[in-house]
Each structure stands twice: as C-alpha cells, then as structure tokens.
Design a protein around this motif. Structure first.
Motif, mmCIF file in Angstrom:
data_model
loop_
_atom_site.group_PDB
_atom_site.id
_atom_site.type_symbol
_atom_site.label_atom_id
_atom_site.label_comp_id
_atom_site.label_asym_id
_atom_site.label_seq_id
_atom_site.Cartn_x
_atom_site.Cartn_y
_atom_site.Cartn_z
ATOM 1 N N LYS A 122 42.341 39.494 28.092
ATOM 2 C CA LYS A 122 41.093 39.159 28.798
ATOM 3 C C LYS A 122 41.158 39.772 30.197
ATOM 4 O O LYS A 122 42.108 39.539 30.932
ATOM 5 C CB LYS A 122 41.005 37.628 28.898
ATOM 6 C CG LYS A 122 39.746 37.113 29.518
ATOM 7 C CD LYS A 122 38.827 36.601 28.438
ATOM 8 C CE LYS A 122 37.550 36.036 29.016
ATOM 9 N NZ LYS A 122 36.562 35.842 27.942
ATOM 10 N N ILE A 123 40.153 40.568 30.536
ATOM 11 C CA ILE A 123 40.195 41.215 31.845
ATOM 12 C C ILE A 123 39.198 40.599 32.829
ATOM 13 O O ILE A 123 38.149 40.088 32.435
ATOM 14 C CB ILE A 123 39.961 42.740 31.756
ATOM 15 C CG1 ILE A 123 38.527 43.056 31.326
ATOM 16 C CG2 ILE A 123 40.948 43.417 30.829
ATOM 17 C CD1 ILE A 123 38.079 44.424 31.785
ATOM 18 N N ALA A 124 39.584 40.666 34.098
ATOM 19 C CA ALA A 124 38.680 40.254 35.183
ATOM 20 C C ALA A 124 38.501 41.428 36.128
ATOM 21 O O ALA A 124 39.473 42.103 36.470
ATOM 22 C CB ALA A 124 39.273 39.060 35.938
ATOM 23 N N VAL A 155 33.995 39.872 29.449
ATOM 24 C CA VAL A 155 34.667 40.250 30.691
ATOM 25 C C VAL A 155 34.401 39.165 31.731
ATOM 26 O O VAL A 155 33.297 38.627 31.796
ATOM 27 C CB VAL A 155 34.126 41.602 31.227
ATOM 28 C CG1 VAL A 155 34.738 41.955 32.573
ATOM 29 C CG2 VAL A 155 34.379 42.704 30.207
ATOM 30 N N VAL A 156 35.405 38.838 32.516
ATOM 31 C CA VAL A 156 35.192 37.875 33.599
ATOM 32 C C VAL A 156 34.872 38.652 34.877
ATOM 33 O O VAL A 156 35.648 39.517 35.294
ATOM 34 C CB VAL A 156 36.434 36.975 33.797
ATOM 35 C CG1 VAL A 156 36.295 36.100 35.028
ATOM 36 C CG2 VAL A 156 36.664 36.124 32.548
ATOM 37 N N TYR A 157 33.712 38.365 35.443
ATOM 38 C CA TYR A 157 33.275 39.055 36.663
ATOM 39 C C TYR A 157 33.512 38.170 37.879
ATOM 40 O O TYR A 157 33.200 36.986 37.861
ATOM 41 C CB TYR A 157 31.786 39.407 36.570
ATOM 42 C CG TYR A 157 31.502 40.542 35.610
ATOM 43 C CD1 TYR A 157 31.361 41.842 36.066
ATOM 44 C CD2 TYR A 157 31.385 40.309 34.242
ATOM 45 C CE1 TYR A 157 31.103 42.889 35.197
ATOM 46 C CE2 TYR A 157 31.132 41.344 33.356
ATOM 47 C CZ TYR A 157 30.994 42.633 33.840
ATOM 48 O OH TYR A 157 30.742 43.663 32.966
ATOM 49 N N LYS A 172 37.592 30.411 37.005
ATOM 50 C CA LYS A 172 37.780 29.037 36.507
ATOM 51 C C LYS A 172 38.576 29.066 35.203
ATOM 52 O O LYS A 172 39.231 28.120 34.833
ATOM 53 C CB LYS A 172 36.418 28.379 36.240
ATOM 54 C CG LYS A 172 35.486 28.417 37.435
ATOM 55 C CD LYS A 172 35.627 27.159 38.285
ATOM 56 C CE LYS A 172 34.699 27.151 39.491
ATOM 57 N NZ LYS A 172 34.892 28.256 40.432
ATOM 58 N N GLU A 173 38.451 30.183 34.484
ATOM 59 C CA GLU A 173 39.125 30.286 33.185
ATOM 60 C C GLU A 173 40.364 31.179 33.285
ATOM 61 O O GLU A 173 40.583 31.820 34.310
ATOM 62 C CB GLU A 173 38.156 30.866 32.156
ATOM 63 C CG GLU A 173 37.687 32.257 32.553
ATOM 64 C CD GLU A 173 36.291 32.562 32.019
ATOM 65 O OE1 GLU A 173 36.175 32.792 30.818
ATOM 66 O OE2 GLU A 173 35.343 32.577 32.820
ATOM 67 N N TYR A 202 48.056 32.751 41.447
ATOM 68 C CA TYR A 202 47.295 32.598 40.195
ATOM 69 C C TYR A 202 47.987 33.357 39.062
ATOM 70 O O TYR A 202 48.147 32.831 37.949
ATOM 71 C CB TYR A 202 45.860 33.117 40.367
ATOM 72 C CG TYR A 202 45.072 33.131 39.068
ATOM 73 C CD1 TYR A 202 44.286 32.048 38.691
ATOM 74 C CD2 TYR A 202 45.147 34.232 38.189
ATOM 75 C CE1 TYR A 202 43.582 32.058 37.490
ATOM 76 C CE2 TYR A 202 44.450 34.239 36.983
ATOM 77 C CZ TYR A 202 43.667 33.146 36.637
ATOM 78 O OH TYR A 202 42.991 33.158 35.438
ATOM 79 N N ALA A 203 48.403 34.589 39.365
ATOM 80 C CA ALA A 203 49.043 35.422 38.338
ATOM 81 C C ALA A 203 50.341 34.787 37.862
ATOM 82 O O ALA A 203 50.666 34.826 36.670
ATOM 83 C CB ALA A 203 49.281 36.829 38.880
ATOM 84 N N HIS A 204 51.093 34.179 38.775
ATOM 85 C CA HIS A 204 52.325 33.488 38.370
ATOM 86 C C HIS A 204 52.012 32.314 37.457
ATOM 87 O O HIS A 204 52.635 32.148 36.408
ATOM 88 C CB HIS A 204 53.087 33.000 39.609
ATOM 89 C CG HIS A 204 54.062 34.016 40.127
ATOM 90 N ND1 HIS A 204 55.326 34.159 39.592
ATOM 91 C CD2 HIS A 204 53.954 34.950 41.092
ATOM 92 C CE1 HIS A 204 55.954 35.139 40.224
ATOM 93 N NE2 HIS A 204 55.148 35.644 41.142
ATOM 94 N N GLU A 205 51.026 31.508 37.831
ATOM 95 C CA GLU A 205 50.681 30.324 37.041
ATOM 96 C C GLU A 205 50.126 30.684 35.669
ATOM 97 O O GLU A 205 50.342 29.968 34.696
ATOM 98 C CB GLU A 205 49.607 29.495 37.770
ATOM 99 C CG GLU A 205 50.172 28.577 38.833
ATOM 100 C CD GLU A 205 49.092 28.162 39.843
ATOM 101 O OE1 GLU A 205 47.921 28.021 39.437
ATOM 102 O OE2 GLU A 205 49.444 28.034 41.031
#
Ligand SMILES: *Cc1c(COP(=O)(O)O)cnc(C)c1O
Length: 409
Positions: A122-124, A155-157, A172-173, A202-205
């Motif tokens: 899943k990309i943002a 895609v998450v924008y 949020k997701e 965030y990336a670590h979590e």
C-alpha cells in the motif's frame, strides 16, 4: 497479437505540459509581438561547473588511450565517486560504500525502486506530488482506477496545503511505502526535523519504508533543517534516500544520481521472515543497469573538489536570488507566496479565488508570463500556482517588473 500491460490504460496522458504549450502557442499566434517569459521551467539554465568540465575533458582523454581506457565499470558506480559522496554528504551518518548506488538520475531511481516491493504494498504519496512516484506504481498495478476526484483508487493521499504548512500528516490507516520529497517540488517547502521524525516513528511502528527524495537538498539554506533523512534517529532502519546531481550541479542533461539504501532497512517476505532490501536493490540494479558513464562519474566527483564546491554554491545562490526576487515581487503586490527559501520553487496562493488554470491565462494575457498551474500536480494543488527560479536573472527581473505593473488584482 501480444496483450499489453492494462495498467498503462489507467494513466492519464502527460496533459499538464502539453496543455501549457498549447495555450502559450495559441497566445503567441494571436499576439506575435509579445515577449513571453517562462517562469515555468523545471530545468536548470546555468552551465556545468568548470571543475566538472575539466574533469570530464580529462576523462575523455583517458578513454582515447588503451592504457587508461575503461569499458564496463561497476554497475553500482566507481569507488572514487562513492567515497566522495559519503565523505561530503553523509559524513558521520554511518553509511557504508555498498549502501550507495550510482545511477543515471533520481527520476529512474524513484521510478524503479517500487520493483523490489510486493505488488500488494500500500503506497502513500503527497498531494500535490512529483508525478513519477504515482505513475510508476500505476504502471506496476499497485493502484486501482482514476476516480472523479482526481485520485487513484487504492492509494493513500497526504494533502499538503497552507492549512498544514505543506507538511503531510500521518495517515489514519496503515501504509507500507511512503514517498516524501523535501525540499518539495512543487511546493518549495522543506520538512523540519520534527516533521520528519514523526514519519520515521510512524515507519518504525508500522514496518513501513520511507522513500525520501532529496533532489533539491543543495538548496537548503536554513541551518536547523535536516540535509538528509539519515540525520533523524532511527531512519537508517526505515528509509531510502534519493539524490541527484541534476539540480545540485546542472547535470539534468549530463545524468547522474544515486540512492542510499542502508543494509538495515528491511521488508518482509510472504512467509513473514525479514529481509534486507539492500541485496534486492543490488540485484535489480546490477541486472538492469550497466553503470553510469565513467566520464560523467568523473564530472560528478569534481563537484566535491574545493573549486567544484565553490562553483556549485555560486550557481545555487544565483537561483535562490531569483527565487527571492520572485517571492518579494509577489508579496509586494499582495500575493501570498510559499517556498523559494530552501528550494528553487515558489508556490503562490492564486488571488481572487481563481482556479489555477484561470490564473495561468490571466498571467499569460496580462503580464505575458508562463507558470505552472498547481492543479496539474494533484487536486490539492488547485488554487495554487508554481513559479520557478531556474530562469536567467534579467528575464526573472523583467517578469517581476511586468507582474507588478500589468497584473490587474
Ligand atoms: C528534478 C527532480 C528529480 C531529479 O531528476 P533526475 O532524474 O536526477 O534529473 C527527482 N525528483 C524530483 C522531485 C525532481 O523535481
């Protein structure tokens, strides 16, 4: 008959620059005497640093002699260049030579990197955005179709507007891959240490990977801003950084960039085991790429000599002075402008509640200036407009004088 990759059908054409060219040509046809100035170009205009030119001449001479001739080099790049990159740009950040991969530019790298991730990832991306991140994922089938609101399904924008100071907020997701660009094209804004640290956390979590495009790093002037994502604690485990000599040293036509991918950055394989991404990229790069030209790598190396540093700094300062002239000019006539301090882009708030395309027409007709409508970079760019500082000084000044005198606000 061979079946085509259906994903390509989901892409919209490169509508933005075609439409701009079309409207400009139309205007010039009706007003042949008009001196139209473009502040829309996303390409450098000043020549290569003399230090690079000298190094490339020398390298050409080496190629002319069997004793010094070079054929294929290491696909990952020559050690002489990698050493200089680490010493100068990643000093004390613990980057090893086999964590740097030289390429023909950041566009290829930003576009190709998605290949080492699952098609389900899943990309943002931010909105507005440099289109390469999104389009390459569309091509790879990692998105659904384009929706009416201008966003692709799946895609998450992350919206970046004046309301959030152009700093993307955490989604949020859950997302797996996050594209960040700082200093940003098109907004001209640079991420603060705190903002970037939030993303690393965030990336670590979430076990996500941050793809950090730092193509405009050389334009950062403010002392407290991070020059590399690896200055942020913990980033070595979750981030990949993209750099380029294009905007740094005028290599847009010469082509050289690189990626920094620490061996500690991991993904998961389908069976759940953790895998380092560095060997995957090494495999991809060495399979599909045969190395950047020796001559060009010598030219890039020369940027790190004392003369090379002085010369590149002078060119960056030239562009940043243009940016300053543009921004001051806009502000003097009451237009709110962002960026232009740590980037060659000025992102202005379109006045009079016009759409960004209506403002494009107004600017062209009243002041004979061409820029880029913000809506072309994503739905959140609507109501904004990009001007670039890559022009010649005299043209930039003339454009701003005209803007002040002719634009009817
Ligand atoms: C110009 C640019 C690049 C660099 O492109 P090269 O392929 O290195 O010339 C990368 N990212 C962004 C956002 C850019 O604007």
């Amino acid at each position: 008959m061979a079946y085509i990759n259906e994903n390509y059908q989901k892409l919209t054409g490169s509508y933005l620059f075609r439409e701009i060219a079309h409207r400009v040509a139309d205007y010039k046809e009706k007003h042949p005497a008009a001196n139209v100035i473009s502040l829309g170009i996303g390409d450098v205009t000043q020549p290569l640093p003399p230090a690079s030119i000298a190094a490339m001449h020398k390298a050409v001479d080496e190629m002319a002699d069997a004793k010094t001739f070079r054929g294929y080099g290491p696909e990952q790049g020559y050690g002489f260049l990698i050493k200089k990159i680490i010493e100068n740009n990643f000093h004390d950040l613990g980057i090893a030579p086999d964590e740097v991969f030289i390429s023909d530019g950041a566009k290829s790298d930003c576009g190709n990197i998605q290949e080492i991730f699952s098609e389900k990832a899943k990309i943002a991306i931010t909105d507005p955005v440099y289109p390469v991140y999104l389009d390459t994922n569309v091509m790879a089938g990692r998105t659904g179709k384009l929706q009416k609101n201008g966003h692709f399904d799946g895609v998450v924008y992350l919206s970046c507007t004046a309301e959030n100071d152009f700093m993307p907020e955490l989604p949020k997701e859950h997302v797996d891959i996050i594209y960040l660009c700082s200093p940003n094209n098109p907004t001209g804004m640079a991420m603060t240490r705190e903002a970037l640290a939030k993303w690393v956390a965030y990336a670590h979590e979430n076990e996500s990977v941050i793809l950090f495009d730092a193509a405009y790093q050389a334009f950062i002037t403010e002392d407290d801003l991070p020059r590399s994502i690896f200055e942020i604690e913990g980033a070595r485990d979750v981030a990949i950084e993209f750099r380029s000599f294009s905007k740094t040293a005028g290599f847009t036509g010469t082509r050289c960039g690189y990626i920094v991918l620490p061996k500690s950055v991991q993904g998961r394989s389908a069976d759940g085991t953790k895998k380092s991404l560095n060997p995957l990229w090494n495999r991809r790069h060495t399979t599909k790429y045969n190395g950047t030209s020796y001559i060009i790598q010598r030219g890039a190396e020369a940027i790190f000599t004392p003369e090379g540093k002085k010369e590149t700094a002078a060119t960056i300062a030239y562009y940043l002075e243009n940016a300053h002239i543009i921004r001051e000019g806009l502000e003097s006539i009451g237009i709110t402008a962002y960026g232009g301090v740590n980037a060659p882009y000025i992102w202005l708030k379109v006045p009079q509640e016009l759409s960004s395309w209506d403002f494009f027409d107004k600017l062209l007709e009243e002041a004979n200036i061409v820029g880029t409508p913000g809506a072309g970079f994503g739905p959140c760019g609507e109501g904004y407009f990009r001007l670039t500082a890559f022009g010649e000084r005299e043209n930039t000044k003339l454009a701003i004088t005209r803007l002040k005198e002719k634009l009817r606000l």
